[in-house]
Scaffold this motif. Structure first.
Motif, mmCIF file in Angstrom:
data_model
loop_
_atom_site.group_PDB
_atom_site.id
_atom_site.type_symbol
_atom_site.label_atom_id
_atom_site.label_comp_id
_atom_site.label_asym_id
_atom_site.label_seq_id
_atom_site.Cartn_x
_atom_site.Cartn_y
_atom_site.Cartn_z
ATOM 1 N N ASP A 13 -11.446 -3.049 1.495
ATOM 2 C CA ASP A 13 -10.917 -3.051 0.127
ATOM 3 C C ASP A 13 -9.569 -3.777 0.076
ATOM 4 O O ASP A 13 -9.317 -4.574 -0.841
ATOM 5 C CB ASP A 13 -10.745 -1.617 -0.382
ATOM 6 N N ALA A 43 -1.674 -1.340 -3.967
ATOM 7 C CA ALA A 43 -2.813 -0.439 -3.831
ATOM 8 C C ALA A 43 -2.268 0.970 -3.683
ATOM 9 O O ALA A 43 -1.445 1.230 -2.809
ATOM 10 C CB ALA A 43 -3.659 -0.819 -2.621
ATOM 11 N N ASP A 65 0.824 5.641 -0.603
ATOM 12 C CA ASP A 65 -0.077 6.782 -0.772
ATOM 13 C C ASP A 65 0.614 7.986 -1.408
ATOM 14 O O ASP A 65 -0.013 9.035 -1.559
ATOM 15 C CB ASP A 65 -0.738 7.170 0.557
ATOM 16 N N THR A 76 -4.038 10.738 -1.006
ATOM 17 C CA THR A 76 -4.961 11.718 -0.441
ATOM 18 C C THR A 76 -5.365 12.703 -1.535
ATOM 19 O O THR A 76 -4.738 12.768 -2.601
ATOM 20 C CB THR A 76 -4.272 12.522 0.673
ATOM 21 N N VAL A 124 0.852 -1.197 0.000
ATOM 22 C CA VAL A 124 0.000 0.000 0.000
ATOM 23 C C VAL A 124 0.882 1.239 0.000
ATOM 24 O O VAL A 124 1.737 1.380 0.875
ATOM 25 C CB VAL A 124 -0.934 0.017 1.233
ATOM 26 N N GLY A 171 -12.664 2.722 -4.827
ATOM 27 C CA GLY A 171 -12.820 1.899 -3.634
ATOM 28 C C GLY A 171 -14.234 1.343 -3.527
ATOM 29 O O GLY A 171 -14.954 1.252 -4.524
ATOM 30 N N THR A 209 -3.238 4.607 -2.752
ATOM 31 C CA THR A 209 -4.326 5.252 -2.005
ATOM 32 C C THR A 209 -3.956 6.704 -1.683
ATOM 33 O O THR A 209 -3.766 7.059 -0.525
ATOM 34 C CB THR A 209 -4.564 4.496 -0.687
ATOM 35 N N LEU A 268 -11.558 1.307 3.419
ATOM 36 C CA LEU A 268 -10.233 0.910 2.942
ATOM 37 C C LEU A 268 -9.809 -0.474 3.447
ATOM 38 O O LEU A 268 -9.269 -1.282 2.678
ATOM 39 C CB LEU A 268 -9.191 1.968 3.336
ATOM 40 N N SER A 282 -5.699 1.581 -8.028
ATOM 41 C CA SER A 282 -5.786 2.864 -7.327
ATOM 42 C C SER A 282 -7.144 2.956 -6.647
ATOM 43 O O SER A 282 -8.156 2.511 -7.186
ATOM 44 C CB SER A 282 -5.572 4.038 -8.286
ATOM 45 N N ILE A 283 -7.123 3.483 -5.447
ATOM 46 C CA ILE A 283 -8.356 3.707 -4.678
ATOM 47 C C ILE A 283 -8.377 5.187 -4.350
ATOM 48 O O ILE A 283 -7.595 5.669 -3.517
ATOM 49 C CB ILE A 283 -8.368 2.861 -3.393
ATOM 50 N N PHE A 284 -9.235 5.924 -5.025
ATOM 51 C CA PHE A 284 -9.256 7.380 -4.841
ATOM 52 C C PHE A 284 -10.641 7.889 -5.198
ATOM 53 O O PHE A 284 -11.063 7.793 -6.352
ATOM 54 C CB PHE A 284 -8.192 8.045 -5.736
ATOM 55 N N ARG A 333 -16.621 4.641 1.836
ATOM 56 C CA ARG A 333 -15.169 4.515 1.987
ATOM 57 C C ARG A 333 -14.902 3.419 3.002
ATOM 58 O O ARG A 333 -15.355 3.494 4.136
ATOM 59 C CB ARG A 333 -14.578 5.848 2.454
#
Lengths: 283, 283
Positions: free
Chosen positions: B81, B93, B8, B97, B6, B34, B95, B78, B57-59, B76
C-alpha cells in the motif's frame, strides 16, 4: 458593538468565530437551554477565565425530551436571558431555531455508552442520545477550545467527557461546581415550577444527600445509606424517588470505597423532577 | 522528506496537519481499509486535484464487520500500500492501530438514518453504524477540507454525506466514479478472494446491471427489471443475490421515474460478497 452579539444561524456563528480565531483568540462555550440562573452565570464567569471569548448557546433541545416530558412548558425567556448575558459579559449568544439545528431530513443519532448507563437513563432512556447529539453538533458548529458544564447535571458532564474522548472532539470539558441558594438547593431552571410549599421540601434534597455522603464517608453500608436517603426524601414530602445511588466519580461505575465517589439522586415533587449530587470522600 | 509520511498516532497526524494549515494549505482525505487498488489510487488523484495535500488513512475498521464477516481474512498488505501511495504522491498515510482508534472504555456509536435504510443494512445491520462512527472520528482527527469516497460503495457515500450534513462536520464529500477492469468489473479489495472461474462470473455483475439500467431507462417495470436481473445473476453462476434495487440517486428513496436513479446490487460468489451499482437516466 453591543454584547452579547446574538446570532441564530450556524453560518453567522461560524463567521464570528472565524474572525476571533484570525485574531488568535481562545473561545469557550457554555451550552444551555436558556432560563438562565446564577448557575449558568457562574459557567460564563469560568468561561471568561479560561478563554478570551465566551459563546453561550440557548436552545431548548427537543430530542432530549421524551414525549411525556416538559418540552412545551420548559421556561423560555430570551429577553431576560440576554440581559443576564450582557451583565455577565458573554460575547455571543447563539439562539438557533429547531429548524436550524434539525433541518428536514435530519436522521443522525449519537449514543454514548459507559457513564450513560443507569441513573438518569433508567428513567429517561433517550435523554443522553439527545444530549450527545446536540452537544456534538454545537461543538462542530462553534469549534470551541473548551466548554463549561455544571456538576449539577453530573451524569451529563461524564457523558459529554466520554463523547469528546470517543469521537476525538478537540474540546476541553470543564466541570463547574453546582451553585446553590442559601438553603443549599441546587439552582435549576425547573425550580421555577415549584410553589412555596414545594420549594421548602425541595430544599431538603441537598440536606439529605449531604447526610448520605457523610454516612458513606464514615463507613456506612451503601445499600443501607441510600435506602435511608430514599425514605428520608419521601418523609420530607417528595412524591417519588427515582434513585439515590453512590457511583465512582470518574466513570460512574458502582462506587468502591477506595475511590472518589459521588452520591446522586432524582426525586419528584408533584410534576417536577429534581436532581442533585454531592461528592463522597474516598477512604 | 520521503513521501508518504507514515504516522500511526492521532497526535502525530494532528501535528502534521497543523503545520500544513499554518502554511495555508488545503487538505483532502481518502479513508481506506488498505489493500489499495486502482480504484483507491483514482481517489488519491482526485484528492490532489482538489487540495494541496492528501492524507490516506489505512485502517481495517473492526466495528463495521459483523462477527460472521471477513475481518480476519480481510487483505492487509501495508508495504504494498505504501509503495502505491508513494507512486501516487499521497502526502501522508495514517495507519492507526485498533487501540489508537478505540482505546479501552470506548463506548460511542453514531447511527445515521435516511439513506442507510435497506439495501446493505438489510444484510449488514450494524455496518453503517461502524462506518459512520469511524468516518466521524477520522474527520475529527484529520479535519480535512474535503474527502473522496468511491461511488462503488454508493450507499456508503450517501450515508457519509448525510452524516456530515446532520452533524455539521465541515468536510466537503466528493463522490468519485467507480474504476473497472477491462471487463467492467468494479475494483474491490475483495476481488482478491476470487479464483479464475469466479472472476469470470464476477464480471457478469456489471453487464447484468447495465442491462437492467438500460431496461429501466427504456421504461421497463422496476419490479420486473430487478427480478430479471436477480435471475440473470443466478443463471450466470452467483450463489445468492442479496438485492437488486432501483433507488433515487440523492436520497436512496425508492426510485421514481422522473428522478435520477441508481440501480444497486449485492450478490455472492462462494464466500465472497460483491456489490456494484450504476446510474439510471431519469426520463
Amino acid at each position: 458593538m453591543s454584547r452579547p452579539v446574538v446570532v441564530d444561524s450556524v453560518a453567522a456563528l461560524r463567521a464570528q468565530i472565524r474572525d476571533w480565531r484570525r485574531d488568535g483568540l481562545r473561545v469557550a462555550m457554555v451550552p444551555t437551554m436558556g432560563a438562565l440562573h446564577d448557575g449558568h452565570i457562574s459557567l460564563v464567569r469560568i468561561a471568561l477565565e479560561k478563554a478570551d471569548r465566551c459563546v453561550v448557546s440557548i436552545f431548548v433541545n427537543p430530542t432530549q425530551f421524551a414525549p411525556t416530558e416538559d418540552l412545551d412548558k420548559y421556561p423560555r425567556q430570551l429577553a431576560h436571558d440576554l440581559d443576564r448575558l450582557k451583565v455577565a459579559k458573554a460575547d455571543l449568544a447563539f439562539t438557533p431555531t429547531v429548524g436550524e439545528m434539525y433541518p428536514a431530513g435530519f436522521a443522525t443519532k449519537i449514543s454514548v455508552g459507559g457513564p450513560s448507563a443507569g441513573l438518569e437513563s433508567d428513567f429517561r432512556p433517550t435523554f443522553f442520545d439527545g444530549v450527545a447529539t446536540v452537544v456534538a453538533k454545537l461543538f462542530l458548529q462553534a469549534t470551541p477550545d473548551c466548554a463549561i458544564f455544571g456538576e449539577k447535571d453530573y451524569q451529563q458532564l461524564c457523558v459529554v467527557r466520554q463523547l469528546c474522548r470517543d469521537l476525538d472532539l478537540p474540546v476541553e470539558i470543564i466541570g463547574a461546581p453546582t451553585i446553590r441558594d442559601a438553603h443549599g438547593l441546587a439552582m435549576s431552571s425547573r425550580n421555577a415550577y415549584l410553589g412555596e410549599a414545594e420549594l421548602k421540601i425541595a430544599r431538603q434534597l441537598n440536606v439529605i444527600l449531604r447526610d448520605t455522603a457523610v454516612a458513606l464517608t464514615a463507613g456506612a453500608d451503601q445499600g443501607d445509606a441510600t435506602a435511608e436517603a430514599s425514605r428520608a426524601l419521601v418523609a420530607a414530602g417528595f412524591r417519588k424517588v427515582d434513585y439515590v445511588e453512590a457511583r465512582e466519580s470518574l466513570t460512574l461505575a458502582p462506587w468502591r470505597r477506595d475511590r472518589e465517589g459521588r452520591v446522586l439522586a432524582a426525586a419528584w415533587l408533584g410534576k417536577t423532577r429534581l436532581i442533585d449530587n454531592l461528592d463522597v470522600r474516598s477512604n
